[in-house]
Design a protein around this motif. Structure first.
Motif, PDB file in Angstrom:
ATOM      1  N   VAL A  53       0.840  -1.204   0.000  1.00 47.97           N
ATOM      2  CA  VAL A  53       0.000   0.000   0.000  1.00 47.97           C
ATOM      3  C   VAL A  53       0.873   1.252   0.000  1.00 47.97           C
ATOM      4  N   ALA A  54       1.981   1.213   0.744  1.00 49.78           N
ATOM      5  CA  ALA A  54       2.887   2.368   0.774  1.00 49.78           C
ATOM      6  C   ALA A  54       3.461   2.652  -0.607  1.00 49.78           C
ATOM      7  N   LYS A  55       3.841   1.611  -1.337  1.00 54.19           N
ATOM      8  CA  LYS A  55       4.407   1.815  -2.676  1.00 54.19           C
ATOM      9  C   LYS A  55       3.353   2.267  -3.674  1.00 54.19           C
ATOM     10  N   GLU A  56       2.183   1.610  -3.654  1.00 53.31           N
ATOM     11  CA  GLU A  56       1.144   1.959  -4.614  1.00 53.31           C
ATOM     12  C   GLU A  56       0.509   3.312  -4.286  1.00 53.31           C
ATOM     13  N   GLY A  57       0.426   3.634  -3.002  1.00 52.75           N
ATOM     14  CA  GLY A  57      -0.249   4.865  -2.607  1.00 52.75           C
ATOM     15  C   GLY A  57       0.601   6.102  -2.679  1.00 52.75           C
ATOM     16  N   ALA A  58       1.908   5.933  -2.825  1.00 52.10           N
ATOM     17  CA  ALA A  58       2.814   7.082  -2.747  1.00 52.10           C
ATOM     18  C   ALA A  58       2.480   8.169  -3.762  1.00 52.10           C
ATOM     19  N   ALA A  59       2.128   7.766  -4.968  1.00 57.28           N
ATOM     20  CA  ALA A  59       1.827   8.749  -6.013  1.00 57.28           C
ATOM     21  C   ALA A  59       0.592   9.577  -5.677  1.00 57.28           C
ATOM     22  N   HIS A  60      -0.225   9.070  -4.768  1.00 60.87           N
ATOM     23  CA  HIS A  60      -1.457   9.769  -4.378  1.00 60.87           C
ATOM     24  C   HIS A  60      -1.346  10.388  -2.988  1.00 60.87           C
ATOM     25  N   GLY A  61      -0.155  10.384  -2.429  1.00 58.55           N
ATOM     26  CA  GLY A  61       0.036  10.956  -1.099  1.00 58.55           C
ATOM     27  C   GLY A  61      -0.529  10.109   0.020  1.00 58.55           C
ATOM     28  N   VAL A  62      -0.670   8.805  -0.210  1.00 58.86           N
ATOM     29  CA  VAL A  62      -1.212   7.899   0.805  1.00 58.86           C
ATOM     30  C   VAL A  62      -0.074   7.120   1.451  1.00 58.86           C
ATOM     31  N   ARG A  63      -0.022   7.184   2.770  1.00 57.30           N
ATOM     32  CA  ARG A  63       0.991   6.457   3.547  1.00 57.30           C
ATOM     33  C   ARG A  63       0.363   5.239   4.202  1.00 57.30           C
ATOM     34  N   ALA A  64       1.174   4.212   4.486  1.00 58.65           N
ATOM     35  CA  ALA A  64       0.695   3.020   5.183  1.00 58.65           C
ATOM     36  C   ALA A  64       1.765   2.555   6.160  1.00 58.65           C
ATOM     37  N   ASN A  65       1.358   2.313   7.379  1.00 59.23           N
ATOM     38  CA  ASN A  65       2.286   1.868   8.419  1.00 59.23           C
ATOM     39  C   ASN A  65       1.595   0.881   9.344  1.00 59.23           C
ATOM     40  N   VAL A  66       2.386   0.215  10.168  1.00 63.55           N
ATOM     41  CA  VAL A  66       1.869  -0.799  11.089  1.00 63.55           C
ATOM     42  C   VAL A  66       2.320  -0.461  12.506  1.00 63.55           C
ATOM     43  N   PHE A 108       1.585  12.619  10.722  1.00 68.59           N
ATOM     44  CA  PHE A 108       2.893  12.858  10.083  1.00 68.59           C
ATOM     45  C   PHE A 108       2.690  13.569   8.743  1.00 68.59           C
ATOM     46  N   PRO A 109       3.490  14.597   8.450  1.00 70.63           N
ATOM     47  CA  PRO A 109       3.157  15.495   7.352  1.00 70.63           C
ATOM     48  C   PRO A 109       3.625  15.088   5.955  1.00 70.63           C
ATOM     49  N   SER A 110       4.345  13.983   5.805  1.00 75.44           N
ATOM     50  CA  SER A 110       4.864  13.670   4.474  1.00 75.44           C
ATOM     51  C   SER A 110       5.004  12.178   4.273  1.00 75.44           C
ATOM     52  N   ASN A 111       5.384  11.795   3.038  1.00 74.33           N
ATOM     53  CA  ASN A 111       5.618  10.390   2.692  1.00 74.33           C
ATOM     54  C   ASN A 111       6.940   9.866   3.233  1.00 74.33           C
ATOM     55  N   ALA A 112       7.663  10.665   3.999  1.00 71.37           N
ATOM     56  CA  ALA A 112       8.939  10.196   4.536  1.00 71.37           C
ATOM     57  C   ALA A 112       8.752   9.007   5.474  1.00 71.37           C
ATOM     58  N   LEU A 113       7.603   8.959   6.155  1.00 70.06           N
ATOM     59  CA  LEU A 113       7.333   7.878   7.098  1.00 70.06           C
ATOM     60  C   LEU A 113       6.227   7.005   6.527  1.00 70.06           C
ATOM     61  N   THR A 114       6.612   5.992   5.768  1.00 78.97           N
ATOM     62  CA  THR A 114       5.635   5.087   5.164  1.00 78.97           C
ATOM     63  C   THR A 114       6.272   3.727   4.947  1.00 78.97           C
ATOM     64  N   GLY A 115       5.444   2.702   4.964  1.00 83.07           N
ATOM     65  CA  GLY A 115       5.939   1.343   4.803  1.00 83.07           C
ATOM     66  C   GLY A 115       6.707   0.835   6.007  1.00 83.07           C
ATOM     67  N   GLN A 116       6.456   1.432   7.172  1.00 81.71           N
ATOM     68  CA  GLN A 116       7.229   1.097   8.366  1.00 81.71           C
ATOM     69  C   GLN A 116       6.358   0.400   9.420  1.00 81.71           C
ATOM     70  N   SER A 117       7.012  -0.249  10.354  1.00 84.83           N
ATOM     71  CA  SER A 117       6.320  -0.862  11.491  1.00 84.83           C
ATOM     72  C   SER A 117       6.992  -0.394  12.770  1.00 84.83           C
ATOM     73  N   LEU A 118       6.162   0.035  13.719  1.00 84.79           N
ATOM     74  CA  LEU A 118       6.655   0.596  14.976  1.00 84.79           C
ATOM     75  C   LEU A 118       6.234  -0.306  16.131  1.00 84.79           C
TER      76      LEU A 118
END
Length: 260
Positions: free
Chosen positions: A169-182, A241-251
């Motif tokens: 989701v993070a990779k596919e959503g990036a072009a649309h400004g969509v982030r995904a994290n766990v 979080f204000p940008s795509n810098a934090l996406t595809g991550q797990s915390l």
């Protein structure tokens, strides 16, 4: 307010972790949709939020039912003119040794934790893509997204799977400004865990207190449970979080139970 003018859909939002995320998001200015299998409980949580002066709706949603998910998301979009944040949180627990798991129980666990995440994501993404504002998808994983425990084969499998889904989701959503994290909580004192304690003790042949001390909290740095407030703050961090810098991550939020 960190989420002013944002709309959030929270599955499993009527109790436990989901409810505290809903209350936290409302406090930070979000319009909140509480989706739960228990419609009355969802409405009660929404009413509590409205009483605080925030906007909220309660909707019935079985996350394993494609039509129920699509109808629920459509209702949220109609109420709030869009969805900016999805919290995929609905979950249950069933524990057995692998050889005692029925196929029906296996499928039920994966359907709720993994299929539910897929169905809600698929239903929400077009609205996030088309909004021009982007969006944020947050999956409720677990320390079991990173490692295994006895008696939890389908739970561990599903929670590992959420990390893979989030990365796609993070990779596919990036072009649309969509982030995904766990978010990967350790043991949190929720109704799910309260039911787990005695059953695990019976299966392992030890007391409930021994389950807590020697199984659940053994590897933490301080012998403490993670709280619902801890998890809600992590969700707020990801959602705001204000940008795509934090996406595809797990915390991992676990009092040091799992460190990476």
């Amino acid at each position: 307010m960190k989420l002013r003018n944002k709309s959030a859909l929270i599955t499993g939002g009527a109790s436990g972790i989901g409810k505290d995320i809903a209350l936290t998001f409302a406090r930070e200015g979000a319009r909140v949709a509480i989706a739960d299998l228990n419609k009355e409980a969802a409405e009660a949580t929404a009413a509590q939020i409205r009483d605080s002066g925030a906007q909220a709706v309660g909707i019935a949603m079985d996350v394993t039912d494609e039509k129920a998910v699509n109808d629920g998301v459509a209702a949220v979009v109609a109420a709030f003119s869009g969805i900016d944040v999805l919290i995929s949180n609905a979950g249950i627990q069933i524990i057995h040794p692998i050889e005692e798991f029925s196929y029906a129980e296996w499928k039920k666990m994966l359907a709720i934790h993994l299929d539910g995440a897929f169905l809600t994501t698929r239903a929400c993404l077009p609205h996030m893509y088309g909004s021009g504002r982007g969006g944020c998808v947050i999956y409720m994983g677990s320390v079991h997204s990173k490692e295994a425990s006895l008696l939890k084969a389908p739970y561990v499998t599903a929670k590992h799977g959420l990390i893979g889904l989030a990365k796609v989701v993070a990779k596919e959503g990036a072009a649309h400004g969509v982030r995904a994290n766990v978010i990967c909580p350790g043991f949190v004192r929720t109704p799910l865990v309260e039911k787990h304690d005695p059953r695990a003790g019976e299966t392992l042949g030890i007391s409930e207190q021994e389950v807590i001390r020697n199984v659940m909290l053994k590897e933490t740095v301080d012998g403490e449970f993670t709280t619902v407030e801890d998890i809600a703050e992590a969700a707020l961090f990801f959602a705001a979080f204000p940008s795509n810098a934090l996406t595809g991550q797990s915390l991992v939020v676990s009092h040091g139970w799992f460190m990476q």
